[in-house]
Design an enzyme around this catalytic site. Structure first.
Site, PDB file in Angstrom:
ATOM      1  N   ARG A 166       0.806  -1.221   0.000  1.00 40.54           N
ATOM      2  CA  ARG A 166       0.000   0.000   0.000  1.00 40.54           C
ATOM      3  C   ARG A 166       0.842   1.276   0.000  1.00 40.54           C
ATOM      4  O   ARG A 166       0.416   2.316  -0.535  1.00 40.54           O
ATOM      5  CB  ARG A 166      -0.909  -0.030   1.236  1.00 40.54           C
ATOM      6  CG  ARG A 166      -1.972   1.034   1.248  1.00 40.54           C
ATOM      7  CD  ARG A 166      -2.883   0.856   2.443  1.00 40.54           C
ATOM      8  NE  ARG A 166      -3.951   1.840   2.471  1.00 40.54           N
ATOM      9  CZ  ARG A 166      -4.403   2.402   3.596  1.00 40.54           C
ATOM     10  NH1 ARG A 166      -3.889   2.032   4.765  1.00 40.54           N
ATOM     11  NH2 ARG A 166      -5.372   3.290   3.544  1.00 40.54           N
ATOM     12  N   HIS A 190       0.204   5.023  -1.910  1.00 34.54           N
ATOM     13  CA  HIS A 190       0.002   6.297  -1.204  1.00 34.54           C
ATOM     14  C   HIS A 190       1.132   7.279  -1.466  1.00 34.54           C
ATOM     15  O   HIS A 190       0.963   8.485  -1.278  1.00 34.54           O
ATOM     16  CB  HIS A 190      -0.198   6.049   0.293  1.00 34.54           C
ATOM     17  CG  HIS A 190      -1.593   5.582   0.612  1.00 34.54           C
ATOM     18  ND1 HIS A 190      -2.349   6.082   1.643  1.00 34.54           N
ATOM     19  CD2 HIS A 190      -2.375   4.659  -0.001  1.00 34.54           C
ATOM     20  CE1 HIS A 190      -3.532   5.495   1.657  1.00 34.54           C
ATOM     21  NE2 HIS A 190      -3.571   4.610   0.677  1.00 34.54           N
ATOM     22  N   HIS A 203      -6.739  -5.243  -2.837  1.00 37.39           N
ATOM     23  CA  HIS A 203      -7.548  -5.507  -1.644  1.00 37.39           C
ATOM     24  C   HIS A 203      -7.879  -6.993  -1.496  1.00 37.39           C
ATOM     25  O   HIS A 203      -8.781  -7.351  -0.759  1.00 37.39           O
ATOM     26  CB  HIS A 203      -8.807  -4.634  -1.650  1.00 37.39           C
ATOM     27  CG  HIS A 203      -8.526  -3.169  -1.448  1.00 37.39           C
ATOM     28  ND1 HIS A 203      -9.481  -2.200  -1.535  1.00 37.39           N
ATOM     29  CD2 HIS A 203      -7.355  -2.523  -1.161  1.00 37.39           C
ATOM     30  CE1 HIS A 203      -8.919  -1.004  -1.308  1.00 37.39           C
ATOM     31  NE2 HIS A 203      -7.646  -1.185  -1.090  1.00 37.39           N
ATOM     32  N   ASP A 205     -10.339  -9.020   2.059  1.00 40.27           N
ATOM     33  CA  ASP A 205     -10.821 -10.189   1.304  1.00 40.27           C
ATOM     34  C   ASP A 205     -11.235 -11.245   2.322  1.00 40.27           C
ATOM     35  O   ASP A 205     -10.393 -11.856   2.969  1.00 40.27           O
ATOM     36  CB  ASP A 205      -9.696 -10.704   0.391  1.00 40.27           C
ATOM     37  CG  ASP A 205     -10.004 -12.091  -0.202  1.00 40.27           C
ATOM     38  OD1 ASP A 205     -11.121 -12.614   0.002  1.00 40.27           O
ATOM     39  OD2 ASP A 205      -9.111 -12.643  -0.873  1.00 40.27           O
TER      40      ASP A 205
HETATM   41  C1  HEM Z   1      -9.357   2.472  -5.591  1.00 36.15           C
HETATM   42  C2  HEM Z   1      -9.141   3.290  -4.608  1.00 36.15           C
HETATM   43  C3  HEM Z   1      -8.718   2.831  -3.247  1.00 36.15           C
HETATM   44  C4  HEM Z   1      -9.315   3.138  -2.083  1.00 36.15           C
HETATM   45  C5  HEM Z   1     -10.529   4.029  -1.881  1.00 36.15           C
HETATM   46  C6  HEM Z   1      -8.595   2.457  -1.043  1.00 36.15           C
HETATM   47  C7  HEM Z   1      -8.887   2.547   0.301  1.00 36.15           C
HETATM   48  C8  HEM Z   1      -8.332   1.746   1.284  1.00 36.15           C
HETATM   49  C9  HEM Z   1      -8.724   1.748   2.664  1.00 36.15           C
HETATM   50  C10 HEM Z   1      -9.774   2.679   3.264  1.00 36.15           C
HETATM   51  C11 HEM Z   1      -8.007   0.808   3.311  1.00 36.15           C
HETATM   52  C12 HEM Z   1      -8.099   0.417   4.784  1.00 36.15           C
HETATM   53  C13 HEM Z   1      -7.458   1.474   5.645  1.00 36.15           C
HETATM   54  C14 HEM Z   1      -7.800   1.338   7.104  1.00 36.15           C
HETATM   55  O1  HEM Z   1      -8.857   0.808   7.452  1.00 36.15           O
HETATM   56  O2  HEM Z   1      -6.971   1.783   7.916  1.00 36.15           O
HETATM   57  C15 HEM Z   1      -7.133   0.198   2.333  1.00 36.15           C
HETATM   58  C16 HEM Z   1      -6.243  -0.801   2.601  1.00 36.15           C
HETATM   59  C17 HEM Z   1      -5.362  -1.303   1.679  1.00 36.15           C
HETATM   60  N1  HEM Z   1      -5.172  -0.822   0.397  1.00 36.15           N
HETATM   61 FE1  HEM Z   1      -6.394   0.414  -0.598  1.00 36.15          FE
HETATM   62  N2  HEM Z   1      -7.582   1.746  -1.591  1.00 36.15           N
HETATM   63  C18 HEM Z   1      -7.601   1.942  -2.935  1.00 36.15           C
HETATM   64  C19 HEM Z   1      -6.683   1.458  -3.847  1.00 36.15           C
HETATM   65  C20 HEM Z   1      -5.575   0.739  -3.509  1.00 36.15           C
HETATM   66  C21 HEM Z   1      -4.457   0.480  -4.380  1.00 36.15           C
HETATM   67  C22 HEM Z   1      -4.325   1.031  -5.795  1.00 36.15           C
HETATM   68  C23 HEM Z   1      -3.581  -0.290  -3.675  1.00 36.15           C
HETATM   69  C24 HEM Z   1      -2.253  -0.857  -4.101  1.00 36.15           C
HETATM   70  C25 HEM Z   1      -1.861  -0.954  -5.334  1.00 36.15           C
HETATM   71  C26 HEM Z   1      -4.164  -0.528  -2.377  1.00 36.15           C
HETATM   72  C27 HEM Z   1      -3.635  -1.345  -1.412  1.00 36.15           C
HETATM   73  C28 HEM Z   1      -4.185  -1.549  -0.168  1.00 36.15           C
HETATM   74  C29 HEM Z   1      -3.738  -2.575   0.751  1.00 36.15           C
HETATM   75  C30 HEM Z   1      -2.716  -3.648   0.454  1.00 36.15           C
HETATM   76  C31 HEM Z   1      -4.463  -2.413   1.933  1.00 36.15           C
HETATM   77  C32 HEM Z   1      -4.319  -3.206   3.248  1.00 36.15           C
HETATM   78  C33 HEM Z   1      -3.223  -2.564   4.085  1.00 36.15           C
HETATM   79  C34 HEM Z   1      -2.944  -3.216   5.419  1.00 36.15           C
HETATM   80  O3  HEM Z   1      -3.537  -4.220   5.775  1.00 36.15           O
HETATM   81  O4  HEM Z   1      -2.066  -2.663   6.136  1.00 36.15           O
HETATM   82  N3  HEM Z   1      -5.354   0.139  -2.298  1.00 36.15           N
HETATM   83  N4  HEM Z   1      -7.343   0.805   1.110  1.00 36.15           N
END
Ligand code: HEM
Ligand code: NAG
Ligand code: NAG
Ligand code: NAG
Length: 323
Positions: A65, A69, A196, A241
């Site tokens: 992630r 960001h 995700h 997931d």
């Molecule tokens: C499409 C738009 C996206 C939105 C709105 C979004 C939003 C989020 C949110 C809200 C979370 C959880 C944060 C929390 O609860 O603290 C999350 C987790 C995550 N996102 Fe996204 N995301 C997006 C796209 C992406 C992309 C493009 C990637 C990587 C290429 C990504 C990778 C991840 C990963 C791997 C997690 C889990 C992180 C962890 O467990 O520490 N996301 N995302």
């Protein structure tokens, strides 16, 4: 799955990727940027990622992630990693990042090892790009070629992070335009959201979806309500997931077909219709290899967002502060 067959398959797939994507030219970045200046860099990075994920599986998701960001906020320039100074507020304190991003200590560990072996050579922005690929592969994803040569910013912008990072409460048209603003297509949006398939999210992020959205599987919503009450317990975690939370596969899309996307923005990619976006989600459930291939392609495109190159920026010696 028979592991030797699977291994051969993966090997062939990797060779296929090398042949078809090894020669694409992306801005001034190139895959062999450090091949003479720091040939050990890929091995150092990979081994630290492997051990971090072995210690805690979720770390693979957290590390993936970070590159996203970083890239979505004024380009892939390592700005995400800077701590606050008198001149700016760290992006780590922006709303989408605070109490959410993880893995900074792993990046520090990589950086200090690289500084020991080849000081002043490998940028923090490039570390994030390589780490994202390695973390994906460790959890079962397919490799892609990482283009390198990004340099590091000397400043950061928390307010830009607030504005430029997509929101989990957004609808499809907003998500598409957020990606378009970064030069990415709706197809990239669908493929990259597949990240995700690993990682966790906090109650405060998915609460409104499980209590208010109507396009959610009822049993799934009920089970989530047990760990995410209508008020309180804001930081309680649920997997993004629900099927295979630590495997980089296409189960994320199958969940969407079953209306088991946990974020409003996840389910926005599938509404049960026959639009182009729905079609792509269905295609990925039917053919997980096409997802893995497209994911790598889209990661390369994302990694190419406005890098600093040439004499712009610097190579930080500590990812947390400008030299
Ligand atoms: C499409 C738009 C996206 C939105 C709105 C979004 C939003 C989020 C949110 C809200 C979370 C959880 C944060 C929390 O609860 O603290 C999350 C987790 C995550 N996102 Fe996204 N995301 C997006 C796209 C992406 C992309 C493009 C990637 C990587 C290429 C990504 C990778 C991840 C990963 C791997 C997690 C889990 C992180 C962890 O467990 O520490 N996301 N995302
Ligand atoms: C803040 O910016 C000024 C002017 O560019 C610079 O001289 C100073 O070193 C910066 N301070 C910090 C803590 O980075
Ligand atoms: C999507 O959300 C935006 C911003 O909230 C809103 O202006 C727009 O009307 C919404 N689009 C659809 C199709 O619901
Ligand atoms: C559900 O929607 C209502 C009306 O918009 C809002 O007042 C309430 O806070 C929402 N509930 C949750 C849990 O988000």
């Amino acid at each position: 799955m028979a592991s030797s067959t699977y291994f051969m398959f993966k090997l062939c797939f990797t060779i296929f990727l090398l042949i078809h994507y090894g020669h694409q030219v992306y801005a001034q970045l190139s895959p062999d940027f450090y091949s003479t200046s720091c040939p050990k860099a890929p091995f150092i990075i990979k081994s630290i990622v492997i051990s971090a994920v072995a210690t805690e599986l979720r770390m693979g998701a957290s590390l993936l992630r970070l590159h996203f960001h970083d890239c979505f906020v004024n380009g892939c320039d390592g700005s995400l990693l800077l701590d606050s100074t008198a001149n700016f507020t760290s992006e780590k304190l922006a709303k989408p990042n605070l109490n959410s991003l993880r893995g900074f200590e792993v990046v520090d560990k990589i950086k200090s090892e690289l500084e020991r072996v080849c000081p002043g050579v490998v940028s923090c922005a490039d570390i994030l790009a390589i780490v994202a690929r390695d973390a994906t592969v460790v959890l079962g994803g397919a490799p892609w070629i990482v283009y390198l040569g990004r340099r590091d910013s000397t400043t950061a912008s928390a307010s830009a992070a607030d504005v430029q990072l997509p929101s989990p409460f957004s609808n499809l048209s907003t998500l598409i335009s957020d990606f378009k603003n970064k030069g990415l297509t709706p197809k990239d949006l669908v493929a990259l959201s597949g990240s995700h398939t690993i990682g966790m999210t906090r109650c405060t992020v998915y609460r409104s979806r499980i209590y208010n959205d109507t396009n959610i599987n009822k049993g799934y919503a009920a089970s989530l309500k047990k760990i995410c009450p209508i008020s309180g317990d804001d930081s309680n975690l649920a997997p993004l997931d629900t099927t295979t939370p630590n495997i980089f596969d296409s189960a994320y899309y199958t969940n969407l077909l079953n209306f088991k996307g946990i974020l409003h923005s996840d389910q926005a990619l599938f509404n049960g219709g026959n639009g182009l976006i729905d079609y792509q989600v269905k295609a990925y459930t039917a053919n997980s290899l096409s997802f893995l291939k497209d994911f790598g392609d889209s990661m390369i495109r994302m990694g190419n967002i406005s890098p600093l190159t040439g004499s712009n920026g610097e190579i930080r010696s500590n990812c947390r502060k400008a030299n």
